[in-house]
Motif scaffolding. Structure first.
Motif, mmCIF file in Angstrom:
data_model
loop_
_atom_site.group_PDB
_atom_site.id
_atom_site.type_symbol
_atom_site.label_atom_id
_atom_site.label_comp_id
_atom_site.label_asym_id
_atom_site.label_seq_id
_atom_site.Cartn_x
_atom_site.Cartn_y
_atom_site.Cartn_z
ATOM 1 N N ILE A 89 0.831 -1.202 0.000
ATOM 2 C CA ILE A 89 0.000 0.000 0.000
ATOM 3 C C ILE A 89 0.864 1.249 0.000
ATOM 4 O O ILE A 89 2.024 1.222 0.402
ATOM 5 N N ASP A 90 0.269 2.321 -0.459
ATOM 6 C CA ASP A 90 0.910 3.627 -0.401
ATOM 7 C C ASP A 90 0.225 4.384 0.725
ATOM 8 O O ASP A 90 -0.894 4.865 0.560
ATOM 9 N N PRO A 91 0.856 4.468 1.883
ATOM 10 C CA PRO A 91 0.196 5.094 3.029
ATOM 11 C C PRO A 91 -0.039 6.595 2.865
ATOM 12 O O PRO A 91 -0.784 7.196 3.624
ATOM 13 N N HIS A 92 0.569 7.183 1.855
ATOM 14 C CA HIS A 92 0.430 8.627 1.651
ATOM 15 C C HIS A 92 -0.712 8.997 0.718
ATOM 16 O O HIS A 92 -1.020 10.170 0.558
ATOM 17 N N VAL A 93 -1.305 8.006 0.075
ATOM 18 C CA VAL A 93 -2.401 8.274 -0.856
ATOM 19 C C VAL A 93 -3.626 7.509 -0.375
ATOM 20 O O VAL A 93 -3.601 6.289 -0.276
ATOM 21 N N LEU A 94 -4.667 8.239 -0.068
ATOM 22 C CA LEU A 94 -5.877 7.615 0.458
ATOM 23 C C LEU A 94 -6.983 7.604 -0.588
ATOM 24 O O LEU A 94 -7.147 8.562 -1.343
ATOM 25 N N THR A 95 -7.725 6.507 -0.605
ATOM 26 C CA THR A 95 -8.898 6.440 -1.476
ATOM 27 C C THR A 95 -10.050 7.120 -0.747
ATOM 28 O O THR A 95 -10.164 7.025 0.474
ATOM 29 N N GLN A 96 -10.870 7.800 -1.481
ATOM 30 C CA GLN A 96 -12.037 8.453 -0.888
ATOM 31 C C GLN A 96 -13.244 7.536 -1.059
ATOM 32 O O GLN A 96 -13.689 7.302 -2.178
ATOM 33 N N PRO A 97 -13.764 6.998 0.050
ATOM 34 C CA PRO A 97 -14.913 6.093 -0.062
ATOM 35 C C PRO A 97 -16.162 6.832 -0.532
ATOM 36 O O PRO A 97 -16.296 8.040 -0.331
ATOM 37 N N GLU A 98 -17.048 6.079 -1.169
ATOM 38 C CA GLU A 98 -18.304 6.676 -1.630
ATOM 39 C C GLU A 98 -19.162 7.112 -0.449
ATOM 40 O O GLU A 98 -19.845 8.124 -0.514
ATOM 41 N N ASP A 99 -19.117 6.336 0.622
ATOM 42 C CA ASP A 99 -19.891 6.657 1.821
ATOM 43 C C ASP A 99 -19.057 7.587 2.698
ATOM 44 O O ASP A 99 -18.005 7.199 3.206
ATOM 45 N N PRO A 100 -19.495 8.841 2.897
ATOM 46 C CA PRO A 100 -18.716 9.792 3.701
ATOM 47 C C PRO A 100 -18.510 9.345 5.146
ATOM 48 O O PRO A 100 -17.609 9.835 5.824
ATOM 49 N N ALA A 101 -19.312 8.400 5.615
ATOM 50 C CA ALA A 101 -19.158 7.912 6.984
ATOM 51 C C ALA A 101 -17.960 6.969 7.110
ATOM 52 O O ALA A 101 -17.453 6.745 8.208
ATOM 53 N N GLU A 102 -17.506 6.432 5.985
ATOM 54 C CA GLU A 102 -16.362 5.517 6.008
ATOM 55 C C GLU A 102 -15.054 6.294 6.004
ATOM 56 O O GLU A 102 -14.968 7.386 5.451
ATOM 57 N N GLU A 103 -14.052 5.697 6.622
ATOM 58 C CA GLU A 103 -12.719 6.297 6.672
ATOM 59 C C GLU A 103 -11.986 6.084 5.345
ATOM 60 O O GLU A 103 -12.080 5.004 4.761
ATOM 61 N N PRO A 104 -11.246 7.094 4.882
ATOM 62 C CA PRO A 104 -10.400 6.872 3.701
ATOM 63 C C PRO A 104 -9.366 5.781 4.001
ATOM 64 O O PRO A 104 -8.901 5.660 5.131
ATOM 65 N N GLN A 105 -9.033 5.003 3.000
ATOM 66 C CA GLN A 105 -8.089 3.901 3.161
ATOM 67 C C GLN A 105 -6.874 4.117 2.263
ATOM 68 O O GLN A 105 -7.005 4.662 1.173
ATOM 69 N N PRO A 106 -5.696 3.662 2.735
ATOM 70 C CA PRO A 106 -4.527 3.741 1.847
ATOM 71 C C PRO A 106 -4.783 2.906 0.599
ATOM 72 O O PRO A 106 -5.418 1.860 0.669
ATOM 73 N N ARG A 107 -4.314 3.387 -0.525
ATOM 74 C CA ARG A 107 -4.560 2.653 -1.762
ATOM 75 C C ARG A 107 -3.330 1.815 -2.112
ATOM 76 O O ARG A 107 -2.207 2.138 -1.705
ATOM 77 N N PRO A 108 -3.532 0.784 -2.896
ATOM 78 C CA PRO A 108 -2.381 -0.021 -3.321
ATOM 79 C C PRO A 108 -1.370 0.832 -4.094
ATOM 80 O O PRO A 108 -1.733 1.793 -4.770
#
Length: 185
Positions: A89-108
């Motif tokens: 994963i790239d800990p510096h780049v986060l995916t933005q989830p469709e559901d705003p209640a979910e936390e952004p996650q590091p992307r591959p």
């Protein structure tokens, strides 16, 4: 990349202007490790004599797709994720989830992130910013500076690329860099 772009005597790969975003040729100083890798390629003896021979041809022949490295990195991530639940994963780049209640996650990790990895390493290693920016084929400075800076710092960048090769191999001693800065003795 074709063998005709590589000057093995000078240890420089020159990418032609036609393949560069800024439409200028880009000289890439090759470390000893990079030259050794090229010379270890299965068909090196036959291919390096043909200036049009591809250095890294596609398995079925022809030019490798720009998506090949992405696909390889994706498979590597998936295989590692099966083992450790995380993957690459790239800990510096986060995916933005469709559901705003979910936390952004590091992307591959993706190929372009390797450029960021290099830049971070160069910065942390104390490499002169101009050297690392030239290595990434970025414009450096304002228009006037660009007109007056006619060097591409090949030899300074060769030392940097040798240190980068050491870092990539995990060789901490080889990755140590003595910064070369103007005016510093």
């Amino acid at each position: 990349m074709v063998f005709g772009e590589v000057d093995f005597a000078a240890k420089v790969w020159t990418i032609p202007a036609t393949r560069m975003k800024m439409k200028k040729p880009h000289a890439v100083p090759l470390s000893e490790a990079a030259v050794a890798l090229l010379k270890a390629l299965p068909n090196f003896e036959a291919d390096h004599k043909d200036p049009k021979a591809l250095v890294f041809p596609a398995p079925c022949g022809g030019v490798m797709s720009d998506m090949t490295i992405s696909a390889v990195m994706k498979r590597m991530h998936e295989a590692k994720a099966k083992k450790d639940g995380k993957g690459w994963i790239d800990p510096h780049v986060l995916t933005q989830p469709e559901d705003p209640a979910e936390e952004p996650q590091p992307r591959p990790a993706v190929p372009h992130g390797l450029r960021s990895t290099f830049k971070d390493w160069a910065t942390e290693a104390g490499i002169d910013n101009i050297q690392s920016e030239i290595a990434l084929a970025h414009r450096v400075g304002n228009e006037v500076e660009q007109r007056y800076r006619r060097t591409d710092l090949v030899e300074q960048r060769r030392a940097m690329m040798t240190a980068w090769a050491g870092f990539c191999r995990g060789d901490a001693a080889a990755a140590k860099v003595v910064p070369i800065r103007a005016g510093v003795a």
